[in-house]
Motif scaffolding. Structure first.
Motif, PDB file in Angstrom:
ATOM      1  N   SER A   1       0.771  -1.028  -0.109  1.00  0.00           N
ATOM      2  CA  SER A   1       0.118   0.020  -0.068  1.00  0.00           C
ATOM      3  C   SER A   1       0.858   1.187   0.068  1.00  0.00           C
ATOM      4  CB  SER A   1      -0.992  -0.150   1.307  1.00  0.00           C
ATOM      5  OG  SER A   1      -0.146   0.144   2.390  1.00  0.00           O
ATOM      6  N   VAL A   2       0.362   2.426  -0.417  1.00  0.00           N
ATOM      7  CA  VAL A   2       0.756   3.490  -0.572  1.00  0.00           C
ATOM      8  C   VAL A   2       0.435   4.301   0.935  1.00  0.00           C
ATOM      9  CG1 VAL A   2       1.088   5.769  -1.502  1.00  0.00           C
ATOM     10  CG2 VAL A   2       0.832   3.915  -3.052  1.00  0.00           C
ATOM     11  N   ILE A   3       1.621   4.774   1.516  1.00  0.00           N
ATOM     12  CA  ILE A   3       1.090   5.443   2.914  1.00  0.00           C
ATOM     13  C   ILE A   3       1.344   7.065   2.842  1.00  0.00           C
ATOM     14  CG2 ILE A   3       1.609   5.301   5.365  1.00  0.00           C
ATOM     15  CD1 ILE A   3       2.276   2.558   5.077  1.00  0.00           C
ATOM     16  N   ILE A   4       0.376   7.848   3.081  1.00  0.00           N
ATOM     17  CA  ILE A   4       0.463   9.266   3.088  1.00  0.00           C
ATOM     18  C   ILE A   4       0.913   9.672   4.314  1.00  0.00           C
ATOM     19  CG2 ILE A   4      -0.758  11.341   2.714  1.00  0.00           C
ATOM     20  CD1 ILE A   4      -0.315   9.638   0.164  1.00  0.00           C
ATOM     21  N   GLY A   5       1.957  10.402   4.627  1.00  0.00           N
ATOM     22  CA  GLY A   5       2.277  11.198   5.913  1.00  0.00           C
ATOM     23  C   GLY A   5       1.182  12.083   6.528  1.00  0.00           C
ATOM     24  N   SER A   6       1.445  12.490   7.655  1.00  0.00           N
ATOM     25  CA  SER A   6       0.737  13.525   8.199  1.00  0.00           C
ATOM     26  C   SER A   6       1.145  14.076   9.268  1.00  0.00           C
ATOM     27  CB  SER A   6      -0.710  12.780   8.680  1.00  0.00           C
ATOM     28  OG  SER A   6      -0.350  12.060  10.006  1.00  0.00           O
ATOM     29  N   ARG A   7       0.829  15.245   9.771  1.00  0.00           N
ATOM     30  CA  ARG A   7       1.387  15.859  10.701  1.00  0.00           C
ATOM     31  C   ARG A   7       0.445  16.883  11.349  1.00  0.00           C
ATOM     32  NH1 ARG A   7       5.252  20.736   9.005  1.00  0.00           N
ATOM     33  NH2 ARG A   7       3.705  22.465   9.054  1.00  0.00           N
ATOM     34  N   TRP A   8       0.837  17.452  12.512  1.00  0.00           N
ATOM     35  CA  TRP A   8      -0.253  18.390  13.348  1.00  0.00           C
ATOM     36  C   TRP A   8       0.166  19.703  13.028  1.00  0.00           C
ATOM     37  CZ3 TRP A   8      -4.662  17.216  15.784  1.00  0.00           C
ATOM     38  CH2 TRP A   8      -4.777  16.196  16.162  1.00  0.00           C
ATOM     39  N   VAL A   9      -0.780  20.619  12.670  1.00  0.00           N
ATOM     40  CA  VAL A   9      -0.233  22.043  12.423  1.00  0.00           C
ATOM     41  C   VAL A   9      -0.817  22.780  13.603  1.00  0.00           C
ATOM     42  CG1 VAL A   9      -0.570  24.054  10.621  1.00  0.00           C
ATOM     43  CG2 VAL A   9      -0.226  21.594   9.961  1.00  0.00           C
ATOM     44  N   TYR A  10      -0.086  23.782  14.249  1.00  0.00           N
ATOM     45  CA  TYR A  10      -0.481  24.558  15.464  1.00  0.00           C
ATOM     46  C   TYR A  10      -0.553  25.852  14.789  1.00  0.00           C
ATOM     47  CZ  TYR A  10       0.879  20.252  17.739  1.00  0.00           C
ATOM     48  OH  TYR A  10       1.154  18.783  17.784  1.00  0.00           O
ATOM     49  N   ALA A  11      -1.376  26.443  15.450  1.00  0.00           N
ATOM     50  CA  ALA A  11      -1.685  28.073  15.231  1.00  0.00           C
ATOM     51  C   ALA A  11      -2.106  28.635  16.608  1.00  0.00           C
ATOM     52  CB  ALA A  11      -2.694  28.384  14.144  1.00  0.00           C
ATOM     53  N   ILE A  12      -1.899  29.932  16.708  1.00  0.00           N
ATOM     54  CA  ILE A  12      -2.331  30.808  17.980  1.00  0.00           C
ATOM     55  C   ILE A  12      -3.258  31.833  17.461  1.00  0.00           C
ATOM     56  CG2 ILE A  12      -1.422  32.159  19.770  1.00  0.00           C
ATOM     57  CD1 ILE A  12       1.243  30.920  19.627  1.00  0.00           C
ATOM     58  N   LYS A  13      -4.346  31.684  17.827  1.00  0.00           N
ATOM     59  CA  LYS A  13      -5.422  32.784  17.826  1.00  0.00           C
ATOM     60  C   LYS A  13      -5.670  33.931  18.800  1.00  0.00           C
ATOM     61  CE  LYS A  13      -6.938  30.143  14.107  1.00  0.00           C
ATOM     62  NZ  LYS A  13      -6.952  30.920  12.726  1.00  0.00           N
ATOM     63  N   LYS A  14      -5.467  34.844  18.296  1.00  0.00           N
ATOM     64  CA  LYS A  14      -5.312  36.283  19.059  1.00  0.00           C
ATOM     65  C   LYS A  14      -6.538  37.048  18.911  1.00  0.00           C
ATOM     66  CE  LYS A  14      -0.392  36.202  19.202  1.00  0.00           C
ATOM     67  NZ  LYS A  14       0.766  37.163  18.980  1.00  0.00           N
ATOM     68  N   VAL A  15      -6.892  37.854  19.788  1.00  0.00           N
ATOM     69  CA  VAL A  15      -7.994  38.688  19.966  1.00  0.00           C
ATOM     70  C   VAL A  15      -7.383  40.031  19.389  1.00  0.00           C
ATOM     71  CG1 VAL A  15      -9.571  37.709  21.709  1.00  0.00           C
ATOM     72  CG2 VAL A  15      -7.804  39.348  22.301  1.00  0.00           C
ATOM     73  N   PRO A  16      -8.289  40.894  19.076  1.00  0.00           N
ATOM     74  CA  PRO A  16      -7.900  42.431  18.716  1.00  0.00           C
ATOM     75  C   PRO A  16      -6.861  43.087  19.263  1.00  0.00           C
ATOM     76  CG  PRO A  16     -10.154  42.230  18.184  1.00  0.00           C
ATOM     77  CD  PRO A  16      -9.675  41.172  19.062  1.00  0.00           C
ATOM     78  N   ASP A  17      -6.762  42.897  20.984  1.00  0.00           N
ATOM     79  CA  ASP A  17      -5.854  43.630  21.638  1.00  0.00           C
ATOM     80  C   ASP A  17      -4.436  43.005  21.820  1.00  0.00           C
ATOM     81  OD1 ASP A  17      -6.229  41.192  23.152  1.00  0.00           O
ATOM     82  OD2 ASP A  17      -7.029  42.681  24.975  1.00  0.00           O
ATOM     83  N   GLY A  18      -4.382  41.717  21.150  1.00  0.00           N
ATOM     84  CA  GLY A  18      -2.921  40.903  20.903  1.00  0.00           C
ATOM     85  C   GLY A  18      -2.800  39.893  22.005  1.00  0.00           C
ATOM     86  N   SER A  19      -3.898  39.694  22.793  1.00  0.00           N
ATOM     87  CA  SER A  19      -3.983  38.831  23.773  1.00  0.00           C
ATOM     88  C   SER A  19      -4.118  37.422  23.368  1.00  0.00           C
ATOM     89  CB  SER A  19      -4.780  38.949  25.053  1.00  0.00           C
ATOM     90  OG  SER A  19      -5.991  39.177  24.799  1.00  0.00           O
ATOM     91  N   ILE A  20      -3.593  36.163  23.702  1.00  0.00           N
ATOM     92  CA  ILE A  20      -4.105  35.090  22.959  1.00  0.00           C
ATOM     93  C   ILE A  20      -5.325  34.518  23.472  1.00  0.00           C
ATOM     94  CG2 ILE A  20      -3.458  32.705  23.184  1.00  0.00           C
ATOM     95  CD1 ILE A  20      -0.365  33.386  23.431  1.00  0.00           C
ATOM     96  N   LYS A  21      -6.168  34.131  22.659  1.00  0.00           N
ATOM     97  CA  LYS A  21      -7.545  33.696  22.729  1.00  0.00           C
ATOM     98  C   LYS A  21      -7.650  32.168  22.884  1.00  0.00           C
ATOM     99  CE  LYS A  21     -12.460  33.465  20.581  1.00  0.00           C
ATOM    100  NZ  LYS A  21     -12.982  34.013  19.387  1.00  0.00           N
ATOM    101  N   LYS A  22      -6.865  31.512  21.946  1.00  0.00           N
ATOM    102  CA  LYS A  22      -6.742  30.083  22.090  1.00  0.00           C
ATOM    103  C   LYS A  22      -5.475  29.428  21.160  1.00  0.00           C
ATOM    104  CE  LYS A  22      -9.841  28.471  18.482  1.00  0.00           C
ATOM    105  NZ  LYS A  22     -10.994  27.435  18.270  1.00  0.00           N
ATOM    106  N   TYR A  23      -5.343  28.182  21.448  1.00  0.00           N
ATOM    107  CA  TYR A  23      -4.281  27.645  20.581  1.00  0.00           C
ATOM    108  C   TYR A  23      -5.040  26.612  19.812  1.00  0.00           C
ATOM    109  CZ  TYR A  23      -0.903  29.409  23.898  1.00  0.00           C
ATOM    110  OH  TYR A  23      -0.338  30.161  24.838  1.00  0.00           O
ATOM    111  N   LYS A  24      -4.851  26.283  18.516  1.00  0.00           N
ATOM    112  CA  LYS A  24      -5.475  25.423  17.748  1.00  0.00           C
ATOM    113  C   LYS A  24      -4.646  24.503  17.217  1.00  0.00           C
ATOM    114  CE  LYS A  24      -8.529  25.811  13.392  1.00  0.00           C
ATOM    115  NZ  LYS A  24      -8.920  26.860  12.561  1.00  0.00           N
ATOM    116  N   ALA A  25      -5.051  23.457  16.918  1.00  0.00           N
ATOM    117  CA  ALA A  25      -4.317  22.202  16.242  1.00  0.00           C
ATOM    118  C   ALA A  25      -5.059  21.568  15.101  1.00  0.00           C
ATOM    119  CB  ALA A  25      -4.033  21.143  17.052  1.00  0.00           C
TER     120      ALA A  25
END
Length: 110
Positions: free
Chosen positions: A23-47
Motif C-alpha cells: 500500500s501507499v502510505i500518506i504522511g501526516s502532521r499536526w499544524v499548530y496556530a495561535i489565535k489572538k483577539v484584537p488587543d493581541g492577547s491569546i484567545k486559544k491555541y488551535k491544532a
C-alpha cells in the motif's frame, strides 16, 4: 490538540490498522496556530491534523482536490447587500466541521 483528536475519534473518521505491504502510505502532521483577539492577547491555541499532500502522486494517490476558499470580493458583496437591505449578520464558529463526504477509496496515513 486533545480536543481535535477526541472529535476525530468521536466521528469515526479513521481506524487504526496495519497497512498491507504493497500500500501507499500518506504522511501526516499536526499544524499548530495561535489565535489572538484584537488587543493581541491569546484567545486559544488551535491544532489541525493534515495530510502531507506533497507525498501524493497524480493518478495514483488522489483523484479530485477541492479547497473551499471564499474570495474577498464575495465577502464585500454580501456585506454591501446586507447593509443596503438592513439585514442582520451573524458570525459562527464551528469547532469541528467535517466538510468532506465519505470517501470510497482506502487511504493509509501515518
Amino acid at each position: 490538540m486533545g480536543e481535535k483528536y477526541d472529535a476525530l475519534m468521536k466521528n469515526h473518521t479513521s481506524t487504526l490498522t496495519p497497512p498491507p505491504l504493497d500500500s501507499v502510505i500518506i504522511g501526516s502532521r499536526w499544524v499548530y496556530a495561535i489565535k489572538k483577539v484584537p488587543d493581541g492577547s491569546i484567545k486559544k491555541y488551535k491544532a489541525s491534523l493534515v495530510a502531507k499532500g506533497c507525498h501524493q502522486q497524480h493518478g495514483i494517490d488522489f483523484d479530485k482536490i477541492f479547497s473551499p476558499v471564499i474570495q474577498p470580493t464575495t465577502i464585500r458583496t454580501v456585506l454591501t447587500l446586507a447593509l443596503s437591505n438592513g439585514w442582520c449578520l451573524r458570525q459562527f464558529y464551528f469547532n469541528n466541521a467535517f466538510l468532506n463526504g465519505d470517501i470510497t477509496e482506502t487511504v493509509y496515513m501515518t
